[in-house]
Design an enzyme around this catalytic site. Structure first.
Site, mmCIF file in Angstrom:
data_model
loop_
_atom_site.group_PDB
_atom_site.id
_atom_site.type_symbol
_atom_site.label_atom_id
_atom_site.label_comp_id
_atom_site.label_asym_id
_atom_site.label_seq_id
_atom_site.Cartn_x
_atom_site.Cartn_y
_atom_site.Cartn_z
ATOM 1 N N SER A 1 -8.390 3.517 -17.571
ATOM 2 C CA SER A 1 -9.664 3.743 -16.837
ATOM 3 C C SER A 1 -10.415 4.980 -17.684
ATOM 4 O O SER A 1 -11.546 5.122 -17.533
ATOM 5 C CB SER A 1 -9.384 4.019 -15.622
ATOM 6 O OG SER A 1 -8.798 3.129 -14.852
ATOM 7 N N LYS B 1 -11.659 5.895 -6.439
ATOM 8 C CA LYS B 1 -12.273 6.671 -7.440
ATOM 9 C C LYS B 1 -13.523 7.113 -7.061
ATOM 10 O O LYS B 1 -13.939 8.376 -7.207
ATOM 11 C CB LYS B 1 -12.265 5.925 -8.576
ATOM 12 C CG LYS B 1 -11.256 5.620 -9.345
ATOM 13 C CD LYS B 1 -11.420 4.614 -10.643
ATOM 14 C CE LYS B 1 -10.096 4.492 -11.453
ATOM 15 N NZ LYS B 1 -10.159 3.563 -12.602
ATOM 16 N N LYS C 1 1.708 0.101 7.357
ATOM 17 C CA LYS C 1 1.881 -1.217 7.060
ATOM 18 C C LYS C 1 3.133 -1.921 8.274
ATOM 19 O O LYS C 1 2.866 -2.878 8.753
ATOM 20 C CB LYS C 1 2.801 -1.242 5.739
ATOM 21 C CG LYS C 1 1.797 -0.600 4.522
ATOM 22 C CD LYS C 1 2.679 -1.088 3.428
ATOM 23 C CE LYS C 1 3.447 -0.150 3.040
ATOM 24 N NZ LYS C 1 3.051 1.375 3.217
ATOM 25 N N GLY D 1 0.689 -1.181 -0.015
ATOM 26 C CA GLY D 1 0.025 -0.072 0.069
ATOM 27 C C GLY D 1 0.789 1.322 0.069
ATOM 28 O O GLY D 1 2.045 1.380 0.070
#
Length: 794
Positions: free
Chosen positions: A680, A723, A363, A357
Site C-alpha cells: 500500500s 485507512k 464474532k 475479524g
C-alpha cells in the site's frame, strides 16, 4: 364465626399455647404448668366462670425463654370449662369464644397478662356461596378420608356440622400445615377470604396425600419387579453356569429395551444391538463391559432425529441482532439473508459461515445471538491449540480412555440434532505427529459430506446436515485453503469511533456496572470522558480493551464507595480520568502542520484498524546508493526499489539538476520499532522520492495509498475503510486512492465521506499532478529496433 363478649376485668391471664392454634367456636385441650393450673382452679372455685387469653408461641420458642415478643399478637378469649391434673402440670379444657387482638402485654409474677380488644369478622360472603363452600369442604374432607381405613369415626361428626368455622376448628389440628399457616388463617378477618384459604389448604393436602400414595404404590411395584428380576437373574446365572456358558445376567441393565425403543436409524440400531449382545453373553470377568456400557450410553444419549423444527422468524432474528449488536450493518444483513435462505430450504443451510475479524469485534457473541434468534441450543467448542486429529474425529475404542470427538461431544451436550455450533478460533489449529485436525474438519464443514460424518469412536455415520456451523477466526492466513474454500466468509473489519461510543453506552457500561455491583446512581461516565477513553486509552478494532478500561474505572469507584470516600454519584469527566486510568498510552498520529520536501503522508492497515504513517526521504553525497530504514518488510523494500527505478527512468536528466550517480538517497518510515510491510505504500514512496528530487512539498493534509508497478500503473489495495477512518481521525482533508478502490468507498460511514475529498488515480502521472502539480516526463530510455537508446545521457 364469633360474638363479642365483655369481661369484668380488663386484664386477662395469658396462656401460652405451644404448637397449637385454636379457632373461635372450637373446643381444645392444652397443658399448662402447675402454677397456672392452680390459679385457674382457684379462680373457678371463686367465680365459677374463668376467662383467659390463649396466645400461640412462635416457632422455635423455648418455654423457658418466653418473652413478650415470643407471642403472636392475635389469639382467642378462652372460657375455661375444666382443669384436671396431668403429668408435669394440668390439662385444661377450654372453648374459644372470641378472636382478640392484644393491646398491651405485660409480665406479672412470672406470667403474662394482656389487655385485649375483639377482632370481629368482616361478613362479606353471600349465603349461596357460603353453602357451596361448605359442600366443597365436606366433599374434600371425605375424599381425603377415603384414603385411610377406619376414618369413619372422624368424618361422621363433620357431616352433621353446618358451619365452616366449626369444621375448621375440628379439622385444623390434624392438617399437615405449619404453625405460621395456621396462625395466618386465624388472623384473616374476611369470612370469604378465610373460607377460601381453608378450602385451598384442604385441596393441597388432598393432592399431597394422593401424590405420596401413588409414589408409594409405584415404589412398591418397582421393588416387587426388582425382586422378581433379581430372582430370575440369579436363576439365569445358575443355568448359564450349569451349561458352562459363564453368562453375566446382570450386565444388560435394560440396554436391549432402551435400544429397541430408541429412535435410532435401522443401521445404527443394528450396530447397537450387536454391542448389547456382547454385553449379555460376556462372562463375569468381561473386561470390555465398561467400554461397551459407555458406548451404548453415548448411542442412547445422542439425538438421532430432530424432535422439533421451529419456523425461522426473520423479523425476530433481525430484532435480536439489532438489540445485541451496534454497527456491523452489512454483517447483520448478510446473516439475515442466510437465515432467509435456510427458511426457504427447510433449514438445510447449505453453507458454513466464517466470521473473520480482529479480536473483540463480537464474532462469538454474534453466533450466540443467531442461536437466540432461531430458538436453538447454543454449543461452543474452542479449537485454539488443538493439534490432534482425534480431537475432531474421536479415538478408536480399542484405546484406553477412548472418547468421541469434540463434534459428537458437543451434539451430545446440546441434546438436540440442530444446534447452533460455534467452532471458535479455527485459525489456531496446528498440526503435529498426531495428525492434522484442520483436514479432519473438511468433512465436518462440507455441506455435501457432513450428512454422513464418521466419528472413530461412534463407528456409524452421523448426520450433521441440520447443524448450523459457525466458525470464527482472527486471521485467514493460517487457515488451509481447502478448509477456507468450504466456508463462506463474513468479514468483520471493526468498529468506528461512533460505533464504539454507542456500544459502550448501550451495552458495555450497563454490563460493567452490573458486574461490579454498581448502578447509574453510583457511577456515571460522561460522554466527553467516554470519547477520551476510546480515543486515547484504547487502540483496537473491537471493544474488548474498552471494556477493560471501563472495568478499571468501576473498580476504582467501588473501592472509594466501600471506604466511604466517594461522593455519589461519582461522575467521571476528562479532568478526573487521568488519576483513574493513568497517563494516555495511545499516541495518535496527526497531520503535520508545515510541509517539508521529501515527506509524504501514507495510509496503512493494521489488525487493530487503520493509521497514518509518514515516509521521509533525504539525500547526501555518495555513489547512488538507496538506504531503507524503519523495519520495512520485503514487499515495502521492493516498492521502494520500484519507486527509485521509476523516478530515475522519468526524472534523471530532463532538465532536473539532481544527480542520481553522485547522491545517496535515504528513506525512513518512523516508529522504527514497529515492523511494517505491504504494497500500500508504493505511491507514497514514489511521491516522497519525487518531492525530494524536485524540491516541491506535498500538502500535509493530503494522504495517499496504492500499489505501483514499474510501468507507472497504480493498482488497488485493501483496507480502504480502515485507512480512510484513520485519515479522518488525523485531520486529513484529501485522500488519493487507486481508481479501482472507488467501489470500496460506500463501506466508509457517510459522515466521514462528507468531510473528505477523494481523488481516484490510475497512473503515477496523475498522482504527481495532484500531489506536486508536476507533469511527469516520459521514460528517458526508449527502444529502437532490438536495442535501447538513451534519450539523454544519464
Amino acid at each position: 364465626m364469633q360474638t363479642e363478649k365483655n369481661s369484668d376485668s380488663p386484664e386477662k391471664l395469658v396462656i401460652p399455647l405451644y404448637e397449637i392454634v385454636a379457632y373461635p367456636g372450637s373446643r381444645t385441650k392444652f397443658p399448662v404448668d402447675p402454677e397456672t393450673g392452680a390459679i385457674l382452679i382457684a379462680s373457678m372455685a371463686d367465680k365459677g366462670t374463668v376467662h383467659a387469653v390463649g396466645l400461640t408461641l412462635k416457632s422455635g420458642t423455648r418455654l423457658s425463654e418466653v418473652t413478650a415478643g415470643s407471642f403472636y399478637m392475635i389469639g382467642n378469649l378462652f372460657r375455661i370449662t375444666h382443669v384436671q391434673p396431668a403429668d408435669h402440670g394440668y390439662l385444661v379444657c377450654a372453648e374459644a369464644e372470641l378472636r382478640v387482638k392484644v393491646v398491651s402485654l405485660t409480665g406479672k409474677d412470672g406470667r403474662f397478662v394482656a389487655v385485649c380488644e375483639p377482632v370481629p369478622d368482616v361478613l362479606d360472603l353471600e349465603d349461596d356461596l357460603k353453602a357451596r363452600i361448605l359442600a366443597d369442604v365436606k366433599s374434600t374432607i371425605l375424599e381425603i378420608s377415603r384414603r385411610f381405613s377406619g376414618s369413619e369415626q372422624f368424618t361422621r361428626p363433620i357431616e352433621r356440622m353446618d358451619s365452616v368455622d366449626r369444621i375448621m376448628g375440628f379439622v385444623m389440628p390434624f392438617l399437615p400445615a405449619n404453625l405460621a399457616e395456621k396462625q395466618a388463617l386465624l388472623e384473616i378477618t374476611s369470612v370469604k377470604e378465610r373460607y377460601i384459604s381453608f378450602l385451598d389448604l384442604l385441596i393441597r393436602t388432598r393432592e399431597n396425600i394422593r401424590i405420596r400414595i401413588e409414589m408409594a404404590e409405584k415404589l412398591s411395584d418397582r421393588v416387587s419387579k426388582s425382586n422378581r428380576e433379581a430372582m430370575l437373574r440369579e436363576q439365569l446365572k445358575v443355568i448359564q453356569e450349569e451349561l458352562g456358558e459363564g453368562g453375566n445376567g446382570d450386565g444388560e441393565l435394560g440396554y436391549r429395551e432402551r435400544v429397541e425403543a430408541s429412535k435410532m436409524p435401522d443401521d445404527v440400531r443394528k450396530k447397537a444391538l450387536v454391542e448389547v449382545r456382547k454385553l449379555e453373553t460376556g462372562g463375569p470377568q468381561n473386561h470390555e463391559s465398561t467400554v461397551i456400557r459407555n458406548y451404548l450410553d453415548l448411542m442412547l444419549d445422542l439425538p438421532w432425529v430432530t424432535e422439533e423444527k421451529k419456523s425461522i422468524d426473520i423479523a425476530e432474528a433481525r430484532r435480536v441482532l439489532e438489540s445485541h449488536h451496534n454497527g456491523l450493518e452489512k454483517v447483520k444483513e448478510r446473516i439475515v439473508q442466510h437465515l432467509a435462505v435456510m427458511k426457504l430450504k427447510q433449514e438445510k443451510q447449505g453453507s458454513i459461515l466464517l466470521f473473520a475479524g480482529p479480536p473483540g469485534t463480537g464474532k462469538t457473541s454474534l453466533g450466540k445471538s443467531i442461536a437466540e434468534a432461531l430458538g436453538r441450543k447454543y454449543v461452543r467448542v474452542s479449537l485454539g491449540g488443538v493439534r490432534d486429529e482425534a480431537e475432531i474425529r474421536g479415538h478408536r475404542r480399542t484405546y484406553v480412555g477412548a472418547l468421541p470427538g469434540r463434534i459428537i461431544q458437543g451434539i451430545q451436550k446440546a441434546g438436540t440434532k440442530n444446534p447452533v455450533f460455534i467452532l471458535d478460533e479455527i485459525d489456531k489449529l496446528s498440526t503435529s505427529f498426531a495428525g492434522d485436525p484442520a483436514s479432519a474438519l473438511l468433512e465436518v464443514l462440507d455441506p455435501e459430506q457432513n450428512s454422513t460424518f464418521s466419528d472413530h469412536y461412534l463407528e456409524v455415520p452421523y448426520d450433521l446436515s441440520d447443524v448450523l456451523f459457525i466458525a470464527t477466526a482472527n486471521s485467514l492466513a493460517t487457515i488451509p485453503a481447502p478448509l477456507l474454500d468450504r466456508m463462506e466468509m463474513i468479514e468483520i473489519s471493526g468498529y468506528t469511533t461512533s460505533e464504539k461510543f454507542a456500544i459502550a453506552k448501550d451495552h458495555l457500561i450497563p454490563e460493567v456496572l452490573k458486574e461490579h455491583g454498581l448502578d447509574a446512581e453510583k457511577l456515571q461516565i460522561g460522554d466527553d470522558a467516554l470519547q477520551l477513553i476510546i480515543g486515547k486509552y484504547t487502540r483496537e478494532a473491537g471493544v474488548r480493551w474498552l471494556k477493560k478500561q471501563l472495568a478499571k474505572i468501576a473498580r476504582h469507584v467501588s473501592e472509594k464507595i466501600v471506604s466511604g470516600t466517594a461522593e455519589l454519584p461519582f461522575v467521571v469527566t476528562p479532568d478526573n480520568l487521568s488519576p483513574i486510568l493513568g497517563k494516555e498510552p495511545i499516541r495518535q498520529e496527526v497531520a503535520r502542520k508545515e510541509p517539508v520536501p521529501g515527506v509524504v503522508t501514507g495510509l496503512a492497515w493494521t489488525p487493530v484498524g487503520g493509521e497514518i504513517l509518514f515516509i521521509e526521504g533525504t539525500f547526501m553525497p555518495g555513489t547512488g546508493k538507496l538506504t531503507l530504514t524503519g523495519q520495512l518488510g520485503d514487499v515495502m523494500k521492493e516498492s521502494a526499489t520500484i519507486s527509485s527505478s521509476l523516478i530515475r527512468s522519468r526524472l534523471a536528466g530532463s532538465g532536473n539538476t539532481f544527480n542520481f550517480i553522485t547522491s545517496d538517497i535515504h528513506i525512513h518510515v518512523p516508529s522504527g520499532a514497529t515492523p511494517k510491510d505491504g504494497p500500500s505504500a508504493g505511491v507514497t514512496l514514489f511521491t516522497a522520492l519525487a518531492s525530494l528530487i524536485t524540491g516541491k512539498t506535498v500538502d500535509p493534509e493530503l494522504a495517499m495509498t496504492g500499489e505501483i508497478t514499474l510501468s507507472g500503473a497504480v493498482l488497488p489495495v485493501g483496507g480502504i475503510r480502515e485507512k480512510v477512518l484513520a485519515a479522518h481521525r488525523a485531520g486529513i482533508k484529501k485522500v488519493i486512492l487507486p481508481k479501482e478502490n472507488e467501489r470500496d468507498l460506500p463501506d466508509v460511514p457517510e459522515e466521514v465521506r462528507g468531510e473528505l475529498v477523494f481523488v481516484p488515480v490510475g497512473t503515477v502521472e496523475e498522482v504527481l499532478k495532484e500531489a506536486l502539480g508536476l507533469d511527469l516526463p516520459r521514460p528517458i530510455i526508449v527502444q529502437t529496433g532490438n536495442s535501447f537508446v538513451p534519450v539523454q545521457n544519464a
